[in-house]
Design a protein around this motif. Structure first.
Motif, PDB file in Angstrom:
ATOM      1  N   MET A   1      14.545  12.222  -9.524  1.00  0.00           N
ATOM      2  CA  MET A   1      14.830  11.691 -10.843  1.00  0.00           C
ATOM      3  C   MET A   1      13.617  10.932 -11.380  1.00  0.00           C
ATOM      4  SD  MET A   1      17.367   8.476  -9.975  1.00  0.00           S
ATOM      5  CE  MET A   1      17.812   8.355 -11.692  1.00  0.00           C
ATOM      6  N   PRO A   2      13.467  10.857 -12.692  1.00  0.00           N
ATOM      7  CA  PRO A   2      12.392  10.045 -13.265  1.00  0.00           C
ATOM      8  C   PRO A   2      12.712   8.565 -13.097  1.00  0.00           C
ATOM      9  CG  PRO A   2      13.792  10.892 -15.003  1.00  0.00           C
ATOM     10  CD  PRO A   2      14.266  11.543 -13.730  1.00  0.00           C
ATOM     11  N   CYS A   3      11.759   7.727 -13.335  1.00  0.00           N
ATOM     12  CA  CYS A   3      11.959   6.285 -13.244  1.00  0.00           C
ATOM     13  C   CYS A   3      13.077   5.862 -14.189  1.00  0.00           C
ATOM     14  CB  CYS A   3      10.663   5.556 -13.603  1.00  0.00           C
ATOM     15  SG  CYS A   3      10.847   3.767 -13.744  1.00  0.00           S
TER      16      CYS A   3
ATOM     17  N   SER B   1       9.049   7.619 -16.493  1.00  0.00           N
ATOM     18  CA  SER B   1       7.881   8.300 -15.949  1.00  0.00           C
ATOM     19  C   SER B   1       8.243   9.077 -14.694  1.00  0.00           C
ATOM     20  CB  SER B   1       6.792   7.273 -15.620  1.00  0.00           C
ATOM     21  OG  SER B   1       5.711   7.886 -14.946  1.00  0.00           O
ATOM     22  N   ASP B   2       7.514  10.193 -14.470  1.00  0.00           N
ATOM     23  CA  ASP B   2       7.722  10.961 -13.235  1.00  0.00           C
ATOM     24  C   ASP B   2       6.540  10.807 -12.279  1.00  0.00           C
ATOM     25  OD1 ASP B   2       5.821  12.387 -14.599  1.00  0.00           O
ATOM     26  OD2 ASP B   2       6.936  14.281 -14.611  1.00  0.00           O
ATOM     27  N   LYS B   3       5.678   9.829 -12.557  1.00  0.00           N
ATOM     28  CA  LYS B   3       4.538   9.569 -11.687  1.00  0.00           C
ATOM     29  C   LYS B   3       4.878   8.406 -10.770  1.00  0.00           C
ATOM     30  CE  LYS B   3       1.160  11.194 -15.078  1.00  0.00           C
ATOM     31  NZ  LYS B   3      -0.031  10.826 -15.890  1.00  0.00           N
ATOM     32  N   GLU B   4       4.613   8.586  -9.476  1.00  0.00           N
ATOM     33  CA  GLU B   4       5.032   7.587  -8.502  1.00  0.00           C
ATOM     34  C   GLU B   4       4.054   7.501  -7.355  1.00  0.00           C
ATOM     35  OE1 GLU B   4       8.794   9.504  -7.760  1.00  0.00           O
ATOM     36  OE2 GLU B   4       8.046  10.416  -5.900  1.00  0.00           O
TER      37      GLU B   4
ATOM     38  N   CYS C   1       7.013   3.251  -9.207  1.00  0.00           N
ATOM     39  CA  CYS C   1       6.635   3.945 -10.428  1.00  0.00           C
ATOM     40  C   CYS C   1       5.202   3.574 -10.799  1.00  0.00           C
ATOM     41  CB  CYS C   1       7.587   3.580 -11.560  1.00  0.00           C
ATOM     42  SG  CYS C   1       7.107   4.243 -13.173  1.00  0.00           S
ATOM     43  N   ASP C   2       4.350   4.569 -11.027  1.00  0.00           N
ATOM     44  CA  ASP C   2       2.957   4.316 -11.389  1.00  0.00           C
ATOM     45  C   ASP C   2       2.820   3.669 -12.761  1.00  0.00           C
ATOM     46  OD1 ASP C   2       1.435   4.919  -9.224  1.00  0.00           O
ATOM     47  OD2 ASP C   2       0.846   6.924  -9.873  1.00  0.00           O
ATOM     48  N   SER C   3       3.824   3.871 -13.624  1.00  0.00           N
ATOM     49  CA  SER C   3       3.718   3.363 -14.991  1.00  0.00           C
ATOM     50  C   SER C   3       4.198   1.923 -15.128  1.00  0.00           C
ATOM     51  CB  SER C   3       4.510   4.257 -15.956  1.00  0.00           C
ATOM     52  OG  SER C   3       3.964   5.563 -15.978  1.00  0.00           O
ATOM     53  N   CYS C   4       5.352   1.579 -14.489  1.00  0.00           N
ATOM     54  CA  CYS C   4       5.911   0.241 -14.694  1.00  0.00           C
ATOM     55  C   CYS C   4       6.079  -0.565 -13.414  1.00  0.00           C
ATOM     56  CB  CYS C   4       7.251   0.336 -15.428  1.00  0.00           C
ATOM     57  SG  CYS C   4       8.607   1.008 -14.421  1.00  0.00           S
TER      58      CYS C   4
ATOM     59  N   PHE D   1      12.058   2.394  -6.177  1.00  0.00           N
ATOM     60  CA  PHE D   1      13.311   3.115  -5.984  1.00  0.00           C
ATOM     61  C   PHE D   1      13.132   4.214  -4.950  1.00  0.00           C
ATOM     62  CE2 PHE D   1      10.867   5.186  -9.185  1.00  0.00           C
ATOM     63  CZ  PHE D   1      11.305   6.485  -9.397  1.00  0.00           C
ATOM     64  N   VAL D   2      14.251   4.769  -4.488  1.00  0.00           N
ATOM     65  CA  VAL D   2      14.235   5.892  -3.548  1.00  0.00           C
ATOM     66  C   VAL D   2      14.196   7.188  -4.346  1.00  0.00           C
ATOM     67  CG1 VAL D   2      15.572   7.149  -1.806  1.00  0.00           C
ATOM     68  CG2 VAL D   2      15.433   4.648  -1.707  1.00  0.00           C
ATOM     69  N   ASN D   3      13.241   8.044  -4.030  1.00  0.00           N
ATOM     70  CA  ASN D   3      13.094   9.303  -4.762  1.00  0.00           C
ATOM     71  C   ASN D   3      12.384  10.340  -3.888  1.00  0.00           C
ATOM     72  OD1 ASN D   3      13.639  10.668  -7.183  1.00  0.00           O
ATOM     73  ND2 ASN D   3      11.583  10.319  -7.954  1.00  0.00           N
TER      74      ASN D   3
END
Length: 291
Positions: free
Chosen positions: A19-21, A26-29, A43-46, A50-52
């Protein structure tokens, strides 16, 4: 480890779901660690943790159906652990509301809702554990209860004056979807009281002590106050108030000692600083969210 945490090796039945953040989309992690076979990421953006990917809703439902075993003394143990938090929340709501309709998401054995006078309050509880709901029905039959996940029970919009949830949001597959549903179910002017842990500041200590960081898959979401406030305001809530609240009475000596120490320091911090500042080592925060 807290004896009430039934933490065990996890094996998914269904494929894990990415899932996205939930905060910024964002989908960058960035990978932090693999725990119990599950990836804890940031999350790279914020910076939200989380578990992903994560177990799907069906796997989570099965996991929590078996979470409360039929064990003598367990309801009293859980009730004692949460007693301070339940009393604190009850007193604060009682000072604001004379009565109404209240929903507790993750109502467990019913120890929170049983405080409310049935002559003034219509109380509803939801929990996926048949054992927990069975206890609640036997001891507090005036509370309407559902053995289900929150997303599986349909209520009419604007059905409740108050919605509460204690240590639940960290467990759910889609926390943003849950909070959108809370918003829709509250009447205008209604209040949600949400308590959730924030453990990222303790990750280094946990690693050194060889303890789980998030007890994955029990904990899937690790909201900082800033992340949770941002998500709720973007959903449409008018105001999100954050405080340390009462501490949890853990059965684990290390956890309890840490809670005593950090909560004492945090209480001084809250008294001496502006309300807009959050003490970073509370371990958990209580949020009063207004629609």
């Amino acid at each position: 480890m807290n004896k009430n945490y039934f933490y065990r090796p996890y094996q998914a039945t269904n494929p894990l779901q990415r899932m996205p953040c939930p905060v910024c989309g964002s989908d960058k992690e960035r990978l932090i660690v693999v725990e119990n076979g599950l990836r804890i990421v940031s999350c790279d953006s914020c910076g939200y943790v989380f578990v992903n990917p994560r177990p799907d809703t069906d796997d989570l439902k099965r996991f929590y159906e078996e979470y409360y075993p039929d064990q003598e003394g367990l309801p009293d143990s859980w009730g004692g652990e949460m007693r301070r938090i339940f009393i604190d929340a009850y007193q604060k709501l009682g000072a604001e509301f004379d009565g109404g309709k209240i929903l507790d998401i993750g109502s467990s054995y019913g120890h929170f809702l049983c405080q409310f006078d049935p002559a003034k309050w219509r109380a509803t509880g939801i929990d996926p554990s048949p054992n927990a709901i069975g206890y609640s029905r036997n001891h507090y039959p005036h509370i309407q209860t559902y053995v289900a996940n929150f997303e599986d029970v349909a209520f009419e919009a604007e059905s409740f004056n108050v919605i509460t949830s204690f240590y639940v949001l960290e467990h759910v597959f889609d926390p943003a979807a849950m909070m959108r549903s809370v918003y829709e179910l509250l009447v205008k002017g209604g209040v949600a009281v949400i308590r959730i842990p924030y453990t990222k500041p303790f990750f280094r200590i946990a690693k050194i002590m060889g303890r789980p960081l998030m007890y994955a898959p029990m904990h899937l979401n690790d909201f900082s106050p800033a992340h949770f406030q941002r998500m709720c305001l973007e959903i449409g809530f008018e105001r999100v108030e954050c405080s340390m609240g009462a501490r949890r009475e853990s059965t684990d000596m290390v956890e309890n000692l840490g809670a005593l120490t950090f909560s004492a320091i945090g209480s001084v911090f809250e008294k001496l600083t502006l309300s807009s500042l959050q003490y970073p080592f509370a371990g958990a925060y209580s949020y009063t969210i207004r629609k």
